[in-house]
Design a protein around this motif. Structure first.
Motif, PDB file in Angstrom:
ATOM      1  N   HIS A  60       0.813  -1.218   0.000  1.00  0.00           N
ATOM      2  CA  HIS A  60       0.000   0.000   0.000  1.00  0.00           C
ATOM      3  C   HIS A  60       0.853   1.279   0.000  1.00  0.00           C
TER       4      HIS A  60
ATOM      5  N   HIS B  69       1.317   4.667  -2.503  1.00  0.00           N
ATOM      6  CA  HIS B  69       1.358   6.109  -2.234  1.00  0.00           C
ATOM      7  C   HIS B  69       2.573   6.754  -2.908  1.00  0.00           C
TER       8      HIS B  69
ATOM      9  N   SER C 197       0.472   9.377   6.405  1.00  0.00           N
ATOM     10  CA  SER C 197      -0.909   8.927   6.212  1.00  0.00           C
ATOM     11  C   SER C 197      -1.556   8.707   7.566  1.00  0.00           C
TER      12      SER C 197
ATOM     13  N   ASP D 293      -6.374   7.406  -0.177  1.00  0.00           N
ATOM     14  CA  ASP D 293      -6.385   6.057  -0.766  1.00  0.00           C
ATOM     15  C   ASP D 293      -7.184   5.979  -2.062  1.00  0.00           C
TER      16      ASP D 293
END
Ligand code: KG4
Ligand code: ZN
Length: 334
Positions: free
Chosen positions: A110, A114, A135, A301
């Protein structure tokens, strides 16, 4: 080459189709509203919502991109880090789709997603640079030697920057997640109203700490009457934001000099923060460096960034195979 990306690591159900790592054909993002009344993401509620919405979101992404699944060359799905139930829904869907359509599958980290959001929008960043990743779950300074080759310079010892924004938003009686609301409210506030602590600012390392700042805001709020709080909500938001941003900016400028990079990026949901963008861009410019960040939609996201990271990984090392599993805790450095 067309890549279909799937992101479900937390409370956004998102599916995107991109061409190579530079053109977004669709990027459908559904933010779950089910958690608002709980003041935070409830994992089981999130899993069930992903199960309900993944197919409609997938259909919309395919339709908007004006492609058929047969035209897609690669499926990319987030494997972690994140909430295990939500991750399982998206990754299982990605596996099923890859198997049924006979397409290769790439499992994506993940946070690498980003980082890839910046490369997707600024192709010149596919080179040595420094990234400040901020985040809801992470705060770290990452030296990107090349895509897939990372050196983590430092991270938070306790709360993540986004978590601090969300907790302070709650203290101020704002909704969840509150980062964007603090950003908005702070524009009308006095950042000098209260001088909150700048933790570890003067220390010559790349570590962060946000729990003390959150506690300082809580103590200040406790001292105020409901009327005072009402009157000074924007001032508190601005004062908190200034403290949070200053530490991030100081350490990032220092790290950029340490790595000797010209390009610096902001990644993750807090990269949407207008004050952080402004302060850091200005400080880096004065040091002869340049700041890049994704558009707001690509900061929080979304599946386009997962598709971009999947595409770049596939170029490097091919498919992951269908045996990959959802992994809630996953280190970035691989
Ligand atoms: O990257 P992200 O969408 O999800 C995670 O991977 O965690 O980041 C979400 C975080 C939340 O904490 C949210 O409050 C914060 O990003 N955020 C902001 C802003 N927009 C989103 N924080 C500060 N200012 C903003 N404008
Ligand atoms: Zn994220």
């Amino acid at each position: 080459m067309l890549t279909l990306g799937i992101e479900t690591s937390c409370d956004e159900t998102s599916v995107a189709v991109i061409r190579d790592a530079d053109e977004i054909l669709s990027n459908v993002i559904l933010s779950q509203s089910e958690h608002t009344r709980f003041g935070g993401v409830v994992p089981e509620v999130a899993s069930r919502a992903h199960v309900r919405t993944i197919v409609p979101v997938y259909r919309e992404a395919i339709e908007e991109a004006r492609v058929a699944i047969d035209d897609v060359d690669l499926i990319a799905g987030t494997m972690g880090p994140g909430l295990v139930g939500p991750l399982l829904v998206g990754l299982s869907f990605a596996k099923g789709l890859a198997f049924a359509a006979g397409k290769p599958l790439v499992a994506v980290h993940h946070m690498e997603g980003h980082l890839a959001a910046n490369i997707l929008q600024h192709p010149q960043l596919d080179t040595h640079h420094l990234a400040l990743v901020v985040s809801g779950g992470h705060t770290m300074l990452v030296e990107v030697i090349a895509f897939g080759d990372y050196r983590i310079l430092g991270r938070t010892k306790d709360d993540a920057a986004g978590e601090a924004f969300d907790k302070v938003a709650k203290l101020l009686g704002l909704g969840y997640p509150g980062g964007a609301e603090i950003d908005r409210l702070a524009r009308d506030g006095n950042p000098k109203f209260t001088r909150f602590p700048r933790a570890m600012r003067r220390q010559d390392n790349f570590q962060f700490s946000y729990s003390g700042l959150k506690t300082a805001v809580a103590l200040q709020v406790k001292k105020m009457s409901p009327e005072e709080l009402n009157e000074h909500r924007a001032d508190l938001a601005a004062s908190f934001q200034e403290a949070a941003v200053e530490v991030l900016a100081d350490k990032t400028v220092l790290a950029a000099a340490d790595c000797g990079v010209r390009h610096v990026t902001l990644a993750g949901g807090v990269a949407a923060n207008s004050r952080l963008r402004e302060v850091l861009a200005d400080r880096l410019r004065r040091a002869g460096r340049r700041l890049y960040y994704p558009t707001i939609e690509l900061c929080t996201d979304n599946a386009a960034m997962i598709a971009a990271a999947g595409y770049l990984r596939f170029q490097k090392e091919g498919e992951s195979g269908l045996a990959v599993n959802a992994t809630p805790y996953l280190e970035l450095a691989r």
